[in-house]
Design a protein around this motif. Sequence first.
Motif, mmCIF file in Angstrom:
data_model
loop_
_atom_site.group_PDB
_atom_site.id
_atom_site.type_symbol
_atom_site.label_atom_id
_atom_site.label_comp_id
_atom_site.label_asym_id
_atom_site.label_seq_id
_atom_site.Cartn_x
_atom_site.Cartn_y
_atom_site.Cartn_z
ATOM 1 N N PRO A 1 -35.439 53.331 -22.363
ATOM 2 C CA PRO A 1 -36.312 52.143 -22.342
ATOM 3 C C PRO A 1 -35.591 50.839 -22.656
ATOM 4 N N TYR A 2 -34.578 50.874 -23.511
ATOM 5 C CA TYR A 2 -33.937 49.629 -23.936
ATOM 6 C C TYR A 2 -33.097 49.028 -22.814
ATOM 7 N N VAL A 3 -32.472 49.878 -22.020
ATOM 8 C CA VAL A 3 -31.715 49.371 -20.878
ATOM 9 C C VAL A 3 -32.652 48.671 -19.907
ATOM 10 N N TRP A 4 -33.830 49.253 -19.686
ATOM 11 C CA TRP A 4 -34.773 48.649 -18.737
ATOM 12 C C TRP A 4 -35.387 47.368 -19.305
ATOM 13 N N VAL A 5 -35.628 47.324 -20.611
ATOM 14 C CA VAL A 5 -36.096 46.078 -21.236
ATOM 15 C C VAL A 5 -35.045 44.985 -21.057
ATOM 16 N N PHE A 6 -33.781 45.355 -21.220
ATOM 17 C CA PHE A 6 -32.675 44.429 -21.008
ATOM 18 C C PHE A 6 -32.670 43.904 -19.574
ATOM 19 N N VAL A 7 -32.798 44.801 -18.609
ATOM 20 C CA VAL A 7 -32.771 44.402 -17.197
ATOM 21 C C VAL A 7 -33.924 43.452 -16.881
ATOM 22 N N VAL A 8 -35.127 43.810 -17.307
ATOM 23 C CA VAL A 8 -36.298 42.980 -17.028
ATOM 24 C C VAL A 8 -36.152 41.608 -17.667
ATOM 25 N N THR A 9 -35.690 41.565 -18.915
ATOM 26 C CA THR A 9 -35.513 40.282 -19.611
ATOM 27 C C THR A 9 -34.532 39.388 -18.873
ATOM 28 N N CYS A 10 -33.405 39.967 -18.458
ATOM 29 C CA CYS A 10 -32.390 39.182 -17.737
ATOM 30 C C CYS A 10 -32.939 38.650 -16.419
ATOM 31 N N VAL A 11 -33.638 39.486 -15.678
ATOM 32 C CA VAL A 11 -34.185 39.074 -14.387
ATOM 33 C C VAL A 11 -35.193 37.948 -14.566
ATOM 34 N N VAL A 12 -36.067 38.058 -15.562
ATOM 35 C CA VAL A 12 -37.063 37.015 -15.812
ATOM 36 C C VAL A 12 -36.387 35.702 -16.177
ATOM 37 N N VAL A 13 -35.353 35.768 -17.008
ATOM 38 C CA VAL A 13 -34.631 34.554 -17.397
ATOM 39 C C VAL A 13 -33.962 33.909 -16.180
ATOM 40 N N LEU A 14 -33.342 34.733 -15.342
ATOM 41 C CA LEU A 14 -32.682 34.203 -14.144
ATOM 42 C C LEU A 14 -33.687 33.554 -13.196
ATOM 43 N N ILE A 15 -34.855 34.155 -13.064
ATOM 44 C CA ILE A 15 -35.892 33.598 -12.185
ATOM 45 C C ILE A 15 -36.455 32.300 -12.773
ATOM 46 N N ALA A 16 -36.656 32.299 -14.105
ATOM 47 C CA ALA A 16 -37.244 31.122 -14.756
ATOM 48 C C ALA A 16 -36.319 29.912 -14.670
#
Length: 418
Positions: free
Chosen positions: A387-402
């Motif tokens: 789960p932590y790897v996927w939380v990391f991926v989602v967080t990074c993607v959201v930041v890049l999009i924002a």
Amino acid sequence: MAIVAGSVVVAVLALWIQNAIVPYSKPFWGLFDNQLDLDVYRAGAQTVLDGDKLYDAKLLGQMDYTYTPFSIFGFIPFAWMSMTVARVVWIGGILVALYFTIMISFRSLGRSPTLALRAVAVALVTVMMLLEPVRTTIWYGQINVFLMAIVLADLLRPDGARLRGVATGLTAGIKLTPMLFAVYLLVIRNTRAAVGVVAGFVGSVLLGFAILPSTSWDYWTSKLRDPDRVGTPQTPGNQSIRGLLANLGHTNEPNGLLWILLVLVGFTLGIGAAVVAHRAGQELLALSLVGMTSCAISPMAWGHHWVWFVPLAVVALNWISDAGRSASSRIVVGVMVVGGFLAAFSWRTYLGYATWQFNQTRDDAYLIGLFFKHGSVGWLDWFVWEPYVWVFVVTCVVVLIAGARLRAPAKPAEVQAE
């Protein structure tokens, strides 16, 4: 006073939930029991004091010492204490470091250290203790929260601050992963701070060689290259990209080339998102992302290494409470907070029968972490394993999009001035 009263209620509720997960009084499994890693630190320090070989010794009869020779200097005072005293000092230190981390995080976001904010910080300490990385840091007697607090206290200072980066380098001299902050600093062209990190690290290595020459030689020329000293890759608690490949592939020898490729992807994703956050003036978010990246790309990252969720949570809560942000963005971040909290929550898996735990047969077991639920959730198993790897991926993607939308909203006076 309403905020203070509400904080007290939240803290009491969090402490009650903690006891419901595993009773405080439960021998070995209670939150303030065990302290295995602290005992290993003490045993390692005592080995050095006795003049024995640190990296050849089986500490407590079974454990390897995995940190650098320099790290031992910080553990020697605990070797001079009884385990009872050392436990109280260490746990108390973790709680203080958590409070300190939360306070400096809020202050870096422009919040004044009022009584209300301090009450919120205390309540957040109890809430963060419900996260598996924080709970197991306390339960094992781990060092992660201390290192994170030092890095944040160092790198959240202004760019021109004297010796900025040196303290971070010293933490890398204990546990190598903080060296990634030097890479981040170079990418954002803060060469002075990056040099500070390198200088602190080199200084720690030289000090180790000066005081423990043979031990340092053994570590830097041999033991460092053996990642399996800290555990086998196929372990539910290995929350890294290598752990993802090992656990999903059910193998202790995941494909090396694929791992390197995914590490490069994870590095690019994490550092890229951190740079975007930095350019938007969100330095706390950037540092949190670098810390998470260091966990994701590490060969072995136990769940308790992911304490970087704590400052990330402060960033998110500050965003949600900022009336200047759009309602839609506050809702999105709120959903992410709930999702991340559930992913990192101290989910309990109780085994009501005798099992082999920590090289000893125990009558029952309380296993903590969502990753112990693998095999019981059907099609979501790919997420539950890591789960932590996927939380990391989602967080990074959201930041890049924002992107630039991460910038703090302009205050009314600033808008008028423009």
